[in-house]
Write an enzyme that holds these catalytic residues in place. Structure first.
Site, short mmCIF file in Angstrom:
data_model
loop_
_atom_site.label_atom_id
_atom_site.label_comp_id
_atom_site.label_asym_id
_atom_site.label_seq_id
_atom_site.Cartn_x
_atom_site.Cartn_y
_atom_site.Cartn_z
CG HIS A 42 41.31 44.83 43.87
ND1 HIS A 42 41.59 43.68 43.14
CD2 HIS A 42 41.75 44.58 45.13
CE1 HIS A 42 42.17 42.79 43.93
NE2 HIS A 42 42.29 43.31 45.14
CD GLU A 43 42.52 47.35 47.87
OE1 GLU A 43 42.08 46.72 48.85
OE2 GLU A 43 43.48 46.97 47.20
CG HIS A 68 39.32 43.05 48.98
ND1 HIS A 68 39.23 41.70 48.75
CD2 HIS A 68 40.49 43.45 48.42
CE1 HIS A 68 40.30 41.30 48.07
NE2 HIS A 68 41.08 42.35 47.85
ZN LIG Z 1 42.89 42.53 46.84
#
Ligand SMILES: [Zn+2]
Length: 311
Positions: free
Chosen positions: A228-229, A232
Site C-alpha cells: 500500500h505504501e 503511494h
Molecule cells: Zn494510504
C-alpha cells in the site's frame, strides 16, 4: 526509464540477495506494542501525515498527507509536462532498488530478521506482479533488495526526529525505494513522487515493523502495508480519495467509495456511482488478507508518475 505496464509477469520468488549489505546482528521479531487508536494528523507543513478525513486502518493512523483538488490539478499538469519530455528517453521495465533501514530499539525491539526482510521484498514482488488474483494488474515493477542496515536508537525506533534520521540514512536517488522499519502509531506513511524534488532527503516509506510478514499486528501482518505504501510512493491515492466523486482517485477503473473499508465486507457499495467499492484494492484500508489487486489504470498511473518524477 519507463515502467512497462501489464506486459510481463515477474516471478514472485526472484529476490536478489547478492547486493545485500548486512550490518548488525539480526534478532528475533518482538511483539508489537499496539498504541494509539485514533486517526492522527501530524502538524501541517510536514512531509506526510495521516489523512484528516479518513479513519485509521486497523486502529492505526495512516498515512499520506492530504492533497487538495487544486493540488491534484497542478500535479497532473506537472506530470503531463514532464511526460512530454521524458517519453523520448523511455526504456522498458523498472527494477527498483530497495534499501531497508531497520530502526531497532537499544534492547533489540523491532530488530526484524533478515528472513522477514526477504519475505517482505517477496510480497512486494508478488503483489506488484498481480500474483494474488487473476484480475490483478501485472505492473511490471520489480523490487531488488539493495541493502539492509540496522540502527539501535530508541528515538529513531519510535520514529522520533524522523526527518533527521531519514536524511542521515537515505540511500540512492529518486528511483530508489527507502523503507524505514519503525514502531509508531501508524501502519505506514509514504511520501509522494512529486514531492521528491523539493525534499529528496526524506523520500521513502516508513512502515511499522510489526506489519512485516510474520509480524504481530493481527490482520495486518502479511506485508501488504508495504505494498500500500509503495503504491503511494509511486503516485497512487487511496481508492476513497475524494469520496463519491467522478474524479476521486484519478483512476477510472477503481469505483468511487465514500470512506475507507474496514475488514473485508464483500458487496460494500458506499456510493451511488457505478461499481461496488474496490475493497480488494491495495489502496483501500482493508485487511491484508482482503487485498488482492492493483488495477490496470493504477498500473498505468504508477508508470506515468515514475517516468515523470522518478526516472
Ligand atoms: Zn494510504
Amino acid at each position: 526509464m519507463r515502467i512497462s505496464t501489464g506486459l510481463r509477469r515477474t516471478a514472485a520468488s526472484v529476490v536478489s540477495v547478492a547486493a545485500l549489505s548486512l550490518v548488525g546482528v539480526p534478532g528475533p521479531a518482538t511483539a508489537a506494542v499496539v498504541v494509539g487508536d485514533t486517526p492522527c494528523v501530524e502538524p501541517a507543513g510536514t512531509d506526510s501525515r495521516a489523512d484528516a478525513g479518513s479513519s485509521a486502518r486497523g486502529g492505526y493512523g495512516h498515512d499520506t498527507r492530504p492533497v487538495s483538488a487544486t493540488e491534484q490539478r497542478q500535479i497532473r499538469a506537472r506530470a503531463a509536462r514532464l511526460l512530454d519530455r521524458s517519453a523520448r528517453a523511455e526504456s522498458a521495465g523498472a527494477t527498483i532498488p530497495v534499501y531497508v533501514h531497520v530502526m531497532a530499539a537499544k534492547d533489540g525491539s523491532g530488530n526484524v530478521t533478515n528472513s522477514q526482510v526477504r519475505r517482505q521484498i517477496g510480497v512486494l514482488n508478488n503483489t506488484f506482479a498481480g500474483g494474488e488474483s487473476d484480475a490483478a494488474a501485472q505492473t511490471g515493477v520489480t523490487f531488488e533488495l539493495a541493502g539492509v542496515d540496522r540502527f539501535y536508537n530508541d528515538t529513531w525506533h519510535r520514529d522520533g526526529a524522523s526527518a533527521n534520521y531519514r536524511k542521515q540514512t537515505r540511500e540512492g536517488g529518486a528511483d530508489a525505494l527507502n523503507m524505514w522499519l519503525v514502531d509508531f502509531k501508524y501502519l505506514g506513511i509514504a511520501t509522494f513522487p512529486w514531492d521528491y524534488a523539493k525534499r529528496p532527503g526524506i523520500d521513502g516509506v516508513r512502515v511499522n515493523y510489526a506489519s512485516l510478514p510474520g509480524g504481530s499486528i493481527a490482520n495486518y501482518n502479511l506485508g501488504e502495508t508495504a505494498t500500500h505504501e509503495v503504491g503511494h510512493w509511486l503516485g497512487l491515492y487511496h481508492t476513497f480519495q475524494g469520496g463519491c466523486t467522478e474524479l476521486n482517485d484519478e483512476v477510472s477503473d477503481t469505483p468511487a467509495q465514500s470512506s475507507p473499508t474496514n475488514g473485508c465486507p464483500e458487496g460494500r457499495d458506499s456510493c451511488a456511482l457505478p461499481g461496488l467499492d474496490p475493497i480488494h484494492n491495495y489502496m483501500d484500508y482493508s485487511y491484508d488478507s482482503c487485498y488482492t489487486e492493483f488495477t490496470g489504470e493504477q498500473s498505468a498511473r504508477m508508470s506515468d508518475m515514475f517516468t515523470a518524477f522518478r526516472s
